[in-house]
Design an enzyme around this catalytic site. Structure first.
Site, PDB file in Angstrom:
ATOM      1  N   ARG A 114      48.810  43.672   1.349  1.00 47.13           N
ATOM      2  CA  ARG A 114      49.863  42.645   1.218  1.00 47.13           C
ATOM      3  C   ARG A 114      51.221  43.137   1.703  1.00 47.13           C
ATOM      4  NH1 ARG A 114      50.931  39.881  -4.445  1.00 47.13           N
ATOM      5  NH2 ARG A 114      51.204  42.033  -5.122  1.00 47.13           N
TER       6      ARG A 114
ATOM      7  N   LYS B 203      47.718  33.689  -6.766  1.00 44.95           N
ATOM      8  CA  LYS B 203      48.568  32.719  -7.474  1.00 44.95           C
ATOM      9  C   LYS B 203      49.786  32.312  -6.641  1.00 44.95           C
ATOM     10  CE  LYS B 203      49.310  35.627 -10.882  1.00 44.95           C
ATOM     11  NZ  LYS B 203      48.520  36.794 -10.438  1.00 44.95           N
TER      12      LYS B 203
ATOM     13  N   ARG C 209      55.447  45.883  -1.643  1.00 42.54           N
ATOM     14  CA  ARG C 209      55.999  45.986  -3.005  1.00 42.54           C
ATOM     15  C   ARG C 209      55.700  47.348  -3.610  1.00 42.54           C
ATOM     16  NH1 ARG C 209      54.024  40.440  -5.867  1.00 42.54           N
ATOM     17  NH2 ARG C 209      53.675  41.902  -7.554  1.00 42.54           N
TER      18      ARG C 209
ATOM     19  N   ARG D 154      48.366  47.699 -13.492  1.00 43.06           N
ATOM     20  CA  ARG D 154      48.480  46.229 -13.598  1.00 43.06           C
ATOM     21  C   ARG D 154      47.143  45.606 -13.977  1.00 43.06           C
ATOM     22  NH1 ARG D 154      50.727  45.064  -7.925  1.00 43.06           N
ATOM     23  NH2 ARG D 154      50.484  42.865  -8.402  1.00 43.06           N
TER      24      ARG D 154
ATOM     25  N   ARG E 142      51.692  35.528 -19.632  1.00 41.44           N
ATOM     26  CA  ARG E 142      50.685  36.575 -19.496  1.00 41.44           C
ATOM     27  C   ARG E 142      50.464  37.367 -20.771  1.00 41.44           C
ATOM     28  NH1 ARG E 142      52.918  38.097 -13.953  1.00 41.44           N
ATOM     29  NH2 ARG E 142      51.419  39.750 -13.707  1.00 41.44           N
TER      30      ARG E 142
HETATM   31  P1  AP5 Z   1      49.162  36.711  -3.795  1.00 39.92           P
HETATM   32  O1  AP5 Z   1      49.225  35.238  -3.603  1.00 39.92           O
HETATM   33  O2  AP5 Z   1      50.408  37.512  -3.563  1.00 39.92           O
HETATM   34  O3  AP5 Z   1      48.522  37.033  -5.248  1.00 39.92           O
HETATM   35  P2  AP5 Z   1      49.165  36.895  -6.689  1.00 39.92           P
HETATM   36  O4  AP5 Z   1      48.082  36.457  -7.606  1.00 39.92           O
HETATM   37  O5  AP5 Z   1      50.413  36.066  -6.652  1.00 39.92           O
HETATM   38  O6  AP5 Z   1      49.466  38.428  -6.927  1.00 39.92           O
HETATM   39  P3  AP5 Z   1      50.714  39.161  -7.598  1.00 39.92           P
HETATM   40  O7  AP5 Z   1      50.438  40.625  -7.345  1.00 39.92           O
HETATM   41  O8  AP5 Z   1      52.026  38.637  -7.096  1.00 39.92           O
HETATM   42  O9  AP5 Z   1      50.520  38.816  -9.058  1.00 39.92           O
HETATM   43  P4  AP5 Z   1      51.003  39.594 -10.252  1.00 39.92           P
HETATM   44  O10 AP5 Z   1      50.664  38.693 -11.345  1.00 39.92           O
HETATM   45  O11 AP5 Z   1      50.484  40.980 -10.350  1.00 39.92           O
HETATM   46  O12 AP5 Z   1      52.544  39.826  -9.904  1.00 39.92           O
HETATM   47  P5  AP5 Z   1      53.853  38.989 -10.262  1.00 39.92           P
HETATM   48  O13 AP5 Z   1      54.660  38.884  -9.035  1.00 39.92           O
HETATM   49  O14 AP5 Z   1      53.539  37.752 -11.032  1.00 39.92           O
HETATM   50  O15 AP5 Z   1      47.974  37.271  -2.871  1.00 39.92           O
HETATM   51  C1  AP5 Z   1      47.721  38.652  -2.779  1.00 39.92           C
HETATM   52  C2  AP5 Z   1      47.371  39.021  -1.317  1.00 39.92           C
HETATM   53  O16 AP5 Z   1      46.151  38.405  -0.953  1.00 39.92           O
HETATM   54  C3  AP5 Z   1      48.398  38.545  -0.281  1.00 39.92           C
HETATM   55  O17 AP5 Z   1      48.492  39.495   0.727  1.00 39.92           O
HETATM   56  C4  AP5 Z   1      47.810  37.229   0.274  1.00 39.92           C
HETATM   57  O18 AP5 Z   1      48.186  37.032   1.611  1.00 39.92           O
HETATM   58  C5  AP5 Z   1      46.308  37.506   0.132  1.00 39.92           C
HETATM   59  N1  AP5 Z   1      45.512  36.328  -0.234  1.00 39.92           N
HETATM   60  C6  AP5 Z   1      45.815  35.375  -1.167  1.00 39.92           C
HETATM   61  N2  AP5 Z   1      44.798  34.499  -1.290  1.00 39.92           N
HETATM   62  C7  AP5 Z   1      43.826  34.933  -0.425  1.00 39.92           C
HETATM   63  C8  AP5 Z   1      42.519  34.474  -0.096  1.00 39.92           C
HETATM   64  N3  AP5 Z   1      41.977  33.393  -0.707  1.00 39.92           N
HETATM   65  N4  AP5 Z   1      41.795  35.163   0.814  1.00 39.92           N
HETATM   66  C9  AP5 Z   1      42.319  36.284   1.413  1.00 39.92           C
HETATM   67  N5  AP5 Z   1      43.545  36.761   1.153  1.00 39.92           N
HETATM   68  C10 AP5 Z   1      44.287  36.107   0.237  1.00 39.92           C
HETATM   69  O19 AP5 Z   1      54.553  39.979 -11.289  1.00 39.92           O
HETATM   70  C11 AP5 Z   1      55.007  41.261 -10.871  1.00 39.92           C
HETATM   71  C12 AP5 Z   1      55.452  42.044 -12.083  1.00 39.92           C
HETATM   72  O20 AP5 Z   1      56.560  41.374 -12.746  1.00 39.92           O
HETATM   73  C13 AP5 Z   1      54.401  42.203 -13.191  1.00 39.92           C
HETATM   74  O21 AP5 Z   1      53.513  43.282 -12.948  1.00 39.92           O
HETATM   75  C14 AP5 Z   1      55.293  42.443 -14.417  1.00 39.92           C
HETATM   76  O22 AP5 Z   1      55.797  43.752 -14.451  1.00 39.92           O
HETATM   77  C15 AP5 Z   1      56.459  41.496 -14.167  1.00 39.92           C
HETATM   78  N6  AP5 Z   1      56.224  40.168 -14.738  1.00 39.92           N
HETATM   79  C16 AP5 Z   1      56.062  38.997 -14.040  1.00 39.92           C
HETATM   80  N7  AP5 Z   1      55.825  37.987 -14.899  1.00 39.92           N
HETATM   81  C17 AP5 Z   1      55.835  38.515 -16.141  1.00 39.92           C
HETATM   82  C18 AP5 Z   1      55.619  37.976 -17.438  1.00 39.92           C
HETATM   83  N8  AP5 Z   1      55.325  36.679 -17.615  1.00 39.92           N
HETATM   84  N9  AP5 Z   1      55.687  38.809 -18.508  1.00 39.92           N
HETATM   85  C19 AP5 Z   1      55.968  40.124 -18.344  1.00 39.92           C
HETATM   86  N10 AP5 Z   1      56.183  40.713 -17.139  1.00 39.92           N
HETATM   87  C20 AP5 Z   1      56.097  39.912 -16.048  1.00 39.92           C
END
Ligand code: AP5
Length: 220
Positions: free
Chosen positions: A122, A13, A155, A166, A88
């Site tokens: 990552r 994402k 992270r 997660r 989410r």
């Molecule tokens: P990346 O692009 O970083 O993936 P992502 O889907 O953004 O993963 P996240 O782990 O950031 O998502 P998340 O939803 O768990 O965390 P968030 O930050 O929102 O890609 C991942 C890896 O793969 C990278 O190394 C990239 O280089 C590689 N990659 C990408 N695409 C690729 C491809 N096609 N091929 C190969 N490699 C690829 O949230 C973190 C925390 O915050 C949550 O756990 C929660 O505690 C809190 N939080 C955030 N939002 C909320 C909410 N709305 N409500 C409650 N708590 C929340």
């Protein structure tokens, strides 16, 4: 145009929303990044959410909805936005529908094996937040950001126990949103399994089509 980028942890994402933000001039709003910046800066918000984020749980709906509501009222999102990581839960999705309804939800579909593979390699830039992967998207100089030279770090919530938590949280609380958005008619599934450039090529074409459709629709 208002897009939600949806998918499991590690689906891509952040990577895809960042490319789409640059390509289409839409503001990228990531709740995860807002929370991580607050933790980095040691603000009251950061201290409040640190424990739950590092364990892989979800921040409360009340706090997250309030934060997104305020963010989407700011002038820099008036031309459109890409929401990454929100909503989410069903209450978050209902809240968004009431105060700022989405046009489309880009659902990046990936298998659990890909998620684990991607999260385990990552790293992120401490200064600008750019995302890397040791195998799939390595920086030119190991340990440092290509864009700003900042230090790369892993992270805390990418540790194995937190990743498992997660994924469970995603299955229980977030995946029901697929049905929610199917019913609203805004869900756009995208196969996110391929390498980043291939996924981006497909996604870019899809977004261009949606934007063109919107322009044609509004000029009729
Ligand atoms: P990346 O692009 O970083 O993936 P992502 O889907 O953004 O993963 P996240 O782990 O950031 O998502 P998340 O939803 O768990 O965390 P968030 O930050 O929102 O890609 C991942 C890896 O793969 C990278 O190394 C990239 O280089 C590689 N990659 C990408 N695409 C690729 C491809 N096609 N091929 C190969 N490699 C690829 O949230 C973190 C925390 O915050 C949550 O756990 C929660 O505690 C809190 N939080 C955030 N939002 C909320 C909410 N709305 N409500 C409650 N708590 C929340």
């Amino acid at each position: 145009m208002k897009f939600v980028f949806f998918g499991a942890p590690g689906a891509g994402k952040g990577t895809m929303a960042s490319r789409a933000s640059t390509a289409f001039g839409l503001q990228h709003v990531s709740t995860g990044e807002i929370f991580r910046a607050a933790m980095r800066d040691g603000t009251p918000l950061g201290l409040r959410v640190k424990e739950v984020i590092e364990s892989g749980g979800l921040v409360s709906d009340e706090l997250t909805i309030g934060l997104v509501r305020e963010r989407l009222a700011m002038p820099d999102v008036s031309k459109g936005w890409l929401l990454d990581g929100f909503p989410r839960t069903i209450p978050q999705a209902e809240a968004l529908a009431s105060f700022c309804p989405e046009d489309y939800v880009i659902d990046l579909e990936v298998s659990d094996e890909k998620v684990v593979e991607r999260l385990s390699g990552r790293s992120m830039c401490r200064s600008c937040g750019r995302i890397y992967h040791t195998t799939f998207m390595p920086p030119a100089k190991p340990g440092f950001c290509d864009d700003c030279g900042g230090e790369l770090y892993t992270r805390d919530d990418d540790k194995e126990t937190a990743v498992r938590h997660r994924l469970e949280t995603y299955r229980e609380q977030t995946s029901p949103l697929v049905q929610f958005y199917e019913q609203r008619g805004t869900l756009v599934p995208i196969n996110g399994e391929a390498d980043a450039d291939s996924v981006w090529a497909v996604l870019k074409g899809v977004i261009e089509g949606l934007l063109a459709g919107r322009r044609n629709g509004s000029s009729d």
